[in-house]
Design a protein around this motif. Structure first.
Motif, PDB file in Angstrom:
ATOM      1  N   ARG A 102       4.165   7.119  11.030  1.00  0.00           N
ATOM      2  CA  ARG A 102       2.744   6.436  10.784  1.00  0.00           C
ATOM      3  C   ARG A 102       2.489   5.520  11.669  1.00  0.00           C
ATOM      4  O   ARG A 102       1.647   4.556  11.560  1.00  0.00           O
ATOM      5  CB  ARG A 102       2.814   6.472   8.961  1.00  0.00           C
ATOM      6  CG  ARG A 102       3.110   7.040   8.500  1.00  0.00           C
ATOM      7  CD  ARG A 102       3.263   6.871   6.948  1.00  0.00           C
ATOM      8  NE  ARG A 102       4.370   5.350   6.837  1.00  0.00           N
ATOM      9  CZ  ARG A 102       4.015   4.401   6.564  1.00  0.00           C
ATOM     10  NH1 ARG A 102       2.868   3.985   6.805  1.00  0.00           N
ATOM     11  NH2 ARG A 102       5.065   3.528   6.376  1.00  0.00           N
TER      12      ARG A 102
ATOM     13  N   GLN B 287       0.839  -1.469   0.384  1.00  0.00           N
ATOM     14  CA  GLN B 287       0.165   0.482   0.018  1.00  0.00           C
ATOM     15  C   GLN B 287       0.388   1.683   0.133  1.00  0.00           C
ATOM     16  O   GLN B 287       1.390   1.437   0.899  1.00  0.00           O
ATOM     17  CB  GLN B 287      -1.080   0.272   1.360  1.00  0.00           C
ATOM     18  CG  GLN B 287      -1.676   1.174   1.485  1.00  0.00           C
ATOM     19  CD  GLN B 287      -2.708   0.923   2.427  1.00  0.00           C
ATOM     20  OE1 GLN B 287      -2.579   0.981   3.724  1.00  0.00           O
ATOM     21  NE2 GLN B 287      -4.255   0.248   2.558  1.00  0.00           N
ATOM     22  N   ALA B 288       0.657   1.836  -0.798  1.00  0.00           N
ATOM     23  CA  ALA B 288       1.286   3.695  -1.417  1.00  0.00           C
ATOM     24  C   ALA B 288       0.760   4.328   0.342  1.00  0.00           C
ATOM     25  O   ALA B 288      -0.012   4.557   1.212  1.00  0.00           O
ATOM     26  CB  ALA B 288       1.007   4.356  -1.853  1.00  0.00           C
ATOM     27  N   VAL B 289       2.006   4.548   0.704  1.00  0.00           N
ATOM     28  CA  VAL B 289       1.685   4.895   2.149  1.00  0.00           C
ATOM     29  C   VAL B 289       2.493   6.785   2.726  1.00  0.00           C
ATOM     30  O   VAL B 289       1.885   7.486   3.556  1.00  0.00           O
ATOM     31  CB  VAL B 289       2.541   4.478   3.262  1.00  0.00           C
ATOM     32  CG1 VAL B 289       1.084   3.398   4.023  1.00  0.00           C
ATOM     33  CG2 VAL B 289       3.470   4.328   3.112  1.00  0.00           C
ATOM     34  N   SER B 290       3.269   6.865   1.272  1.00  0.00           N
ATOM     35  CA  SER B 290       4.042   8.455   1.690  1.00  0.00           C
ATOM     36  C   SER B 290       4.874   9.009   0.654  1.00  0.00           C
ATOM     37  O   SER B 290       5.216   7.570   0.073  1.00  0.00           O
ATOM     38  CB  SER B 290       4.305   9.152   3.337  1.00  0.00           C
ATOM     39  OG  SER B 290       6.184   7.474   3.563  1.00  0.00           O
ATOM     40  N   ALA B 291       5.732   9.932   0.444  1.00  0.00           N
ATOM     41  CA  ALA B 291       7.341   9.854   0.065  1.00  0.00           C
ATOM     42  C   ALA B 291       7.431  11.038   0.576  1.00  0.00           C
ATOM     43  O   ALA B 291       7.512  11.487   1.086  1.00  0.00           O
ATOM     44  CB  ALA B 291       6.857  10.056  -1.360  1.00  0.00           C
TER      45      ALA B 291
ATOM     46  N   TYR C 141       6.124   2.074   0.406  1.00  0.00           N
ATOM     47  CA  TYR C 141       4.878   1.053   0.286  1.00  0.00           C
ATOM     48  C   TYR C 141       4.938   1.055   1.245  1.00  0.00           C
ATOM     49  O   TYR C 141       5.997   0.362   1.967  1.00  0.00           O
ATOM     50  CB  TYR C 141       4.675   0.442  -0.936  1.00  0.00           C
ATOM     51  CG  TYR C 141       4.558   1.266  -2.158  1.00  0.00           C
ATOM     52  CD1 TYR C 141       3.389   0.465  -2.297  1.00  0.00           C
ATOM     53  CD2 TYR C 141       5.508   2.296  -2.242  1.00  0.00           C
ATOM     54  CE1 TYR C 141       3.102   1.685  -3.045  1.00  0.00           C
ATOM     55  CE2 TYR C 141       4.864   3.360  -4.203  1.00  0.00           C
ATOM     56  CZ  TYR C 141       3.988   2.714  -4.367  1.00  0.00           C
ATOM     57  OH  TYR C 141       4.039   3.390  -5.494  1.00  0.00           O
TER      58      TYR C 141
ATOM     59  N   PHE D  42       9.099   6.764  -3.207  1.00  0.00           N
ATOM     60  CA  PHE D  42       7.804   6.800  -2.898  1.00  0.00           C
ATOM     61  C   PHE D  42       7.447   5.129  -1.249  1.00  0.00           C
ATOM     62  O   PHE D  42       8.368   4.196  -2.052  1.00  0.00           O
ATOM     63  CB  PHE D  42       7.224   6.276  -3.922  1.00  0.00           C
ATOM     64  CG  PHE D  42       6.821   7.217  -5.092  1.00  0.00           C
ATOM     65  CD1 PHE D  42       6.439   8.557  -4.472  1.00  0.00           C
ATOM     66  CD2 PHE D  42       7.741   8.295  -5.517  1.00  0.00           C
ATOM     67  CE1 PHE D  42       6.071  10.114  -5.185  1.00  0.00           C
ATOM     68  CE2 PHE D  42       8.059   9.368  -6.165  1.00  0.00           C
ATOM     69  CZ  PHE D  42       7.036   9.431  -6.987  1.00  0.00           C
TER      70      PHE D  42
END
Lengths: 284, 284
Positions: free
Chosen positions: A262, A187-191, A210, A208
């Motif tokens: 996070r 899952q994409a979560v931040s950069a 994940y 990026f």
């Protein structure tokens, strides 16, 4: 030593270096070392310099001519300074991720012009009754870059003409033998964005991130010669290592810090909570 | 309209305003409107101005005298300009969150000196087979600030002498009747930092964000006169509202964007993915 040292590592700016903002046809594309500027000025394409910015100009119809000239310039530059690492691989220069290509450039020349590069890092973690543990790869000892340093379960620079997700699935397979079906759950979560100074120029790069929650019985397997071994670490052990050592690859350490924030493992009570976050989201 | 508009809303800087960095005894504490400086100069404490910075100086032993003088100054200033909103509540001015108190200041004076304020926002969400939905509060129509605007399930400024977690539990109870035992499950996940210009000065504020996963059968109840009503929105509906309207309180909209990024609902394929994150993590 502290977590904030890892943010400083990744935003390293060499004190004797000076950069001009670099534009191509009025669009910001990078940062140019003032020393390189002296050599570039004698090249064939048009450069104007004012207010600490450098504008490279070429007519859109002349793009191929421009690409050929800048490639020739860097070939001569590499030869003159006996530099290695020419990749014979093109990178699509643009004003931002997903934006239109302004011109193609040999990948080895990116750092010289301070052009933004992109990568994907995958946090492969297991969550159980005792909290979170993360699978960490140790980079092969014969790898040209950062040998023996610790890294995410899979990570890699984004090649030309590959989507983030395709690259993620490719790296998961190549580095850790993670099957496609499992990798697709990432899952994409931040950069994170930073400015990292190298002797040859600045890297204003983006990673990026994940998150990939793995089944408790999944064990990553070394698949190519990029990785030496994998080890599963509880998060508290990992965070102590990030804070107190430079065992991690410079940018992979920051990916760990982002994950910990996070997931509530670094909280606002940490004295550097805000500085950590500001330092990993540098404005382009 | 776009998500990035919400980042611009929160980093609003009025074009006609100019600020000097404000120091107290050589420690950065805020941003001072140059117009206010003209009036401050005539006050009794020592101010030096150079290189667009203003230094307020007082001997540590004279702190109480200084506090009394600056309070008198602002009492006169409020009277002279017929300003309302005096709170008779002290705020502990420091160089950063959790740092030592430099001096106490009437809370209503914070914005005039561009001193950082802190708040907590709680994302109360439900995760089911159909994805994530979030409980959203509508602010009471008679609330002095942002009446009728949408907001997190609970949120509030951080009072003097209350920890973030105590404040979170208090706001969860007062605004949404969330029992302590449930509120305690809230997890720290991020902070957002921004610069918001008001007619009276700049607010370089910070919001500490918490995620609170709620049971599917939990329904928040209005408990005081701060909230008009609660409504459960699917995330896609919420994000469309954030992107296309100003229905949300200016900073609460950004808390939604941060949540959506962390939960993979806004992905790197979004053209503003990096700009959104950089804009919500402004350097102090």
């Amino acid at each position: 030593m502290a977590l904030l040292d890892r943010i400083d590592d990744v935003n390293r700016r060499l004190p004797h270096r000076r950069y001009y903002r670099l534009y191509a046809n009025h669009q910001a594309i990078g940062w140019l070392d003032t020393q390189l500027l002296d050599e570039l000025d004698s090249a064939l394409f048009t450069i104007t310099t004012q207010k600490q910015r450098v504008d490279i100009r070429f007519a859109p119809a002349q793009r191929q001519v421009f690409e050929s000239r800048i490639e020739q310039f860097f070939r001569r530059y590499f030869a003159k300074h006996q530099l290695t690492g020419w990749r014979d691989e093109h990178y699509a220069v643009a004003t931002g991720f997903g934006q239109n290509t302004l011109f193609l450039l040999e990948r080895a020349a990116l750092s010289f012009l301070g052009i933004r590069g992109y990568g994907v890092h995958i946090n492969g973690y297991v969550e159980g009754k005792d909290g979170i543990a993360m699978w960490i790869g140790k980079r092969a000892l014969n790898k040209p870059t950062f040998p023996g340093k610790l890294d995410q379960i899979a990570a890699g620079g984004l090649p030309y003409n590959l989507s983030l997700r395709e690259n993620l699935i490719k790296e998961c397979h190549e580095e850790a033998s993670i099957p496609r079906q499992l990798a697709e759950k990432a899952q994409a979560v931040s950069a994170i964005s930073y400015y990292y100074d190298l002797p040859i120029g600045i890297r204003p790069d983006v990673i990026f991130n994940y998150d990939l929650r793995l089944p408790a019985d999944f064990i990553p397997q070394v698949n190519d010669d990029e990785v030496d071994s994998f080890h599963l670490y509880p998060m508290d052990e990992l965070l102590a290592m990030v804070a107190n050592t430079q065992a991690f690859k410079f940018n992979s350490a920051v990916v760990i810090i982002d994950f910990a924030i996070r997931h509530g493992l670094i909280t606002p009570e940490h004295p550097d909570y805000l500085a950590l976050q500001a330092g990993m989201h540098q404005q382009w």
